[in-house]
Design a protein around this motif. Structure first.
Motif, short mmCIF file in Angstrom:
data_model
loop_
_atom_site.label_atom_id
_atom_site.label_comp_id
_atom_site.label_asym_id
_atom_site.label_seq_id
_atom_site.Cartn_x
_atom_site.Cartn_y
_atom_site.Cartn_z
N ASN A 184 60.26 20.62 99.14
CA ASN A 184 60.28 21.04 100.54
C ASN A 184 58.90 21.39 101.08
OD1 ASN A 184 59.99 23.31 99.03
ND2 ASN A 184 61.81 24.36 99.79
N ILE A 185 57.85 21.00 100.36
CA ILE A 185 56.49 21.12 100.86
C ILE A 185 55.66 19.98 100.23
CG2 ILE A 185 55.98 22.85 99.07
CD1 ILE A 185 53.78 23.93 100.90
N PHE A 186 54.91 19.27 101.06
CA PHE A 186 54.10 18.17 100.52
C PHE A 186 52.88 17.95 101.40
CE2 PHE A 186 55.87 15.58 103.83
CZ PHE A 186 54.99 14.50 103.98
N GLY A 187 51.88 17.32 100.81
CA GLY A 187 50.69 16.90 101.52
C GLY A 187 50.15 15.64 100.88
N ALA A 188 49.60 14.73 101.68
CA ALA A 188 49.07 13.47 101.17
C ALA A 188 47.92 13.02 102.06
CB ALA A 188 50.15 12.39 101.13
N LEU A 189 46.93 12.41 101.43
CA LEU A 189 45.73 11.95 102.13
C LEU A 189 45.35 10.57 101.59
CD1 LEU A 189 43.64 12.95 104.27
CD2 LEU A 189 42.22 13.66 102.34
N SER A 190 45.01 9.66 102.48
CA SER A 190 44.66 8.29 102.09
C SER A 190 43.44 7.84 102.86
CB SER A 190 45.83 7.34 102.36
OG SER A 190 45.47 5.99 102.13
N LEU A 191 42.52 7.17 102.17
CA LEU A 191 41.31 6.62 102.78
C LEU A 191 41.19 5.16 102.36
CD1 LEU A 191 38.70 7.16 104.41
CD2 LEU A 191 37.58 7.70 102.23
N THR A 192 41.06 4.25 103.34
CA THR A 192 41.02 2.82 103.08
C THR A 192 39.85 2.18 103.81
OG1 THR A 192 43.44 2.74 102.87
CG2 THR A 192 42.30 0.65 103.22
N LEU A 193 39.12 1.33 103.10
CA LEU A 193 38.05 0.53 103.68
C LEU A 193 38.53 -0.91 103.73
CD1 LEU A 193 35.12 0.32 104.72
CD2 LEU A 193 34.41 -0.09 102.36
N LEU A 194 38.61 -1.47 104.93
CA LEU A 194 39.18 -2.79 105.14
C LEU A 194 38.14 -3.70 105.77
CD1 LEU A 194 41.89 -4.47 105.11
CD2 LEU A 194 42.21 -3.69 107.46
N GLY A 195 38.02 -4.92 105.24
CA GLY A 195 37.02 -5.83 105.78
C GLY A 195 37.26 -7.26 105.33
N PRO A 196 36.39 -8.17 105.73
CA PRO A 196 36.54 -9.58 105.37
C PRO A 196 36.27 -9.83 103.89
CG PRO A 196 34.48 -9.24 106.51
CD PRO A 196 35.20 -7.93 106.58
N VAL A 197 36.81 -10.93 103.40
CA VAL A 197 36.55 -11.35 102.03
C VAL A 197 35.25 -12.15 102.01
CG1 VAL A 197 37.42 -12.66 100.06
CG2 VAL A 197 39.00 -11.40 101.53
N PRO A 198 34.30 -11.81 101.18
CA PRO A 198 33.03 -12.54 101.15
C PRO A 198 33.24 -14.03 100.86
CG PRO A 198 32.87 -10.49 99.91
CD PRO A 198 34.31 -10.66 100.26
N SER A 199 32.51 -14.84 101.58
CA SER A 199 32.50 -16.30 101.40
C SER A 199 33.82 -16.97 101.76
CB SER A 199 32.13 -16.67 99.94
OG SER A 199 30.87 -16.11 99.60
N VAL A 200 34.72 -16.26 102.44
CA VAL A 200 35.99 -16.85 102.87
C VAL A 200 36.07 -16.76 104.39
CG1 VAL A 200 38.51 -16.73 102.76
CG2 VAL A 200 37.14 -16.21 100.73
N GLU A 201 36.11 -17.90 105.07
CA GLU A 201 36.11 -17.93 106.53
C GLU A 201 37.53 -17.97 107.07
OE1 GLU A 201 33.70 -21.10 107.88
OE2 GLU A 201 31.84 -20.31 107.01
N LEU A 235 38.53 3.68 112.43
CA LEU A 235 37.20 3.60 113.03
C LEU A 235 36.57 2.26 112.69
CD1 LEU A 235 35.83 7.15 112.13
CD2 LEU A 235 36.76 6.39 114.32
N PRO A 236 36.12 1.49 113.68
CA PRO A 236 35.41 0.23 113.41
C PRO A 236 33.98 0.51 112.95
CG PRO A 236 35.54 0.62 115.78
CD PRO A 236 36.33 1.72 115.13
N LEU A 237 33.55 -0.22 111.91
CA LEU A 237 32.21 -0.05 111.37
C LEU A 237 31.29 -1.20 111.74
CD1 LEU A 237 33.10 1.19 107.77
CD2 LEU A 237 32.63 2.56 109.81
N GLY A 238 31.85 -2.24 112.32
CA GLY A 238 31.05 -3.41 112.68
C GLY A 238 31.17 -4.52 111.66
N ARG A 239 30.94 -5.76 112.13
CA ARG A 239 31.00 -6.96 111.29
C ARG A 239 32.35 -7.13 110.60
NH1 ARG A 239 25.03 -7.45 108.35
NH2 ARG A 239 23.80 -7.45 110.28
N GLY A 240 33.40 -6.70 111.28
CA GLY A 240 34.75 -6.87 110.76
C GLY A 240 35.21 -5.81 109.79
N TRP A 241 34.44 -4.74 109.59
CA TRP A 241 34.80 -3.68 108.65
C TRP A 241 35.38 -2.48 109.40
CZ3 TRP A 241 34.89 -4.11 103.43
CH2 TRP A 241 34.23 -5.21 102.87
#
Length: 289
Positions: A214-231, A155-161
């Motif tokens: 023979n049974i497994f479950g996994a969940l992952s949550l990641t927040l991805l965005g720009p590096v501050p002060s790096v263009e 899901l896009p959050l805006g401003r590159g996040w």
């Protein structure tokens, strides 16, 4: 039949190999395959199967799969790879032809050079993935049914996040009182499976040996965005948290940990979760097809 060819035109050199097999199954079908390469257009691979419908040579079904690689590095600092599949129904008549055609294709921009402009670096636009895999083994001495589900949401959050949510799960059930061998079990743990754990480090262990499950479950949550002060768009920052569990069900017992702790009901599976790791890091994007 096999045919080769070479062409030279205004500095463009192209060569190819073409093959065709007629009457593949004895019903008027034919199979074609081709491969070509050029100093400008890159490579092209194509396979085609054509068969008459109900033995009628004037009504044809055609299946075509292809991959084209175009080299635009001299003018735009990237290569483009297009892959796809084409389905068509054809009716051939005297003086007129009818054709119903469907093409599904996807294109990738890859091999961006170090001097590529920022405009060529694509930003994620959000999306979702749902994949279901089912396997049945019922011949010989191995009998089981195995299902795995992978799903992802971006899901896009805006401003590159962006936020990424990934959920995975699987279940393998033995049939006819057989056992599921270690080569057919699930494994969990590692940088591409469950970050924060050693490779195959989740689930039951016998001393230093990972037994899988023979049974497994996994969940992952990641927040991805720009590096501050790096263009730059090739360097991203990320915050992530993930967790999961893998267990081995044998003889009405469910084994989880190194100490072979077990419970007798699947309903308790989600209660005995491993510790949930989290982390912070950066990503460097370099896409190669």
């Amino acid at each position: 039949m096999i045919r080769t060819g070479t062409s030279i035109s205004q500095g463009h050199i192209k060569g190819g190999l073409f093959g065709k097999i007629r009457n593949v199954f004895g019903g008027g079908e034919y199979l074609e395959a081709s491969y070509s390469v050029g100093n400008r257009n890159g490579t092209a691979i194509q396979g085609r199967f054509t068969t008459p419908i109900n033995g009628n040579p004037f009504r044809l079904f055609d299946l075509n799969v292809f991959q084209d690689s175009n080299d635009f590095t001299q003018s735009s600092s990237y290569r483009e790879v297009a892959r796809g599949i084409n389905l068509s129904l054809k009716k051939i008549g005297i003086g007129k032809n009818h054709e119903f055609n469907y093409t599904y294709s996807w294109r990738n921009i890859c091999d961006l050079g170090n001097k590529a402009s920022q405009s060529l670096h694509p930003e994620p636009s959000g999306g979702h993935l749902f994949k279901l895999f089912t396997e049945y083994a019922g011949f010989g001495g191995v009998n089981f049914h195995k299902t795995q589900l992978d799903s992802a949401l971006e899901l896009p959050l805006g401003r590159g996040w962006y936020v990424d949510l990934i959920a995975r799960g699987g279940l393998a059930i033995p049939i006819r009182n057989s056992k599921i061998g270690i080569s057919d079990r699930f494994f969990l743990g590692g940088s591409t499976s469950l970050r924060g754990y050693q490779y195959r480090g989740v689930g039951p262990m016998d001393h230093k040996d990972s037994l899988g499950g023979n049974i497994f479950g996994a969940l992952s949550l990641t927040l991805l965005g720009p590096v501050p002060s790096v263009e730059t768009k090739r360097l991203k920052s990320q915050l992530w948290i993930n967790g999961g569990q893998l267990a081995l069900w044998e003889n009405s017992k469910l084994f989880f940990s190194r100490q072979f702790f077990y419970v007798t009901h699947y309903s308790l599976f989600l209660i005995h979760l491993v510790l949930v790791p989290c982390g912070i890091g950066s990503l460097i994007f370099y896409k190669k097809c």
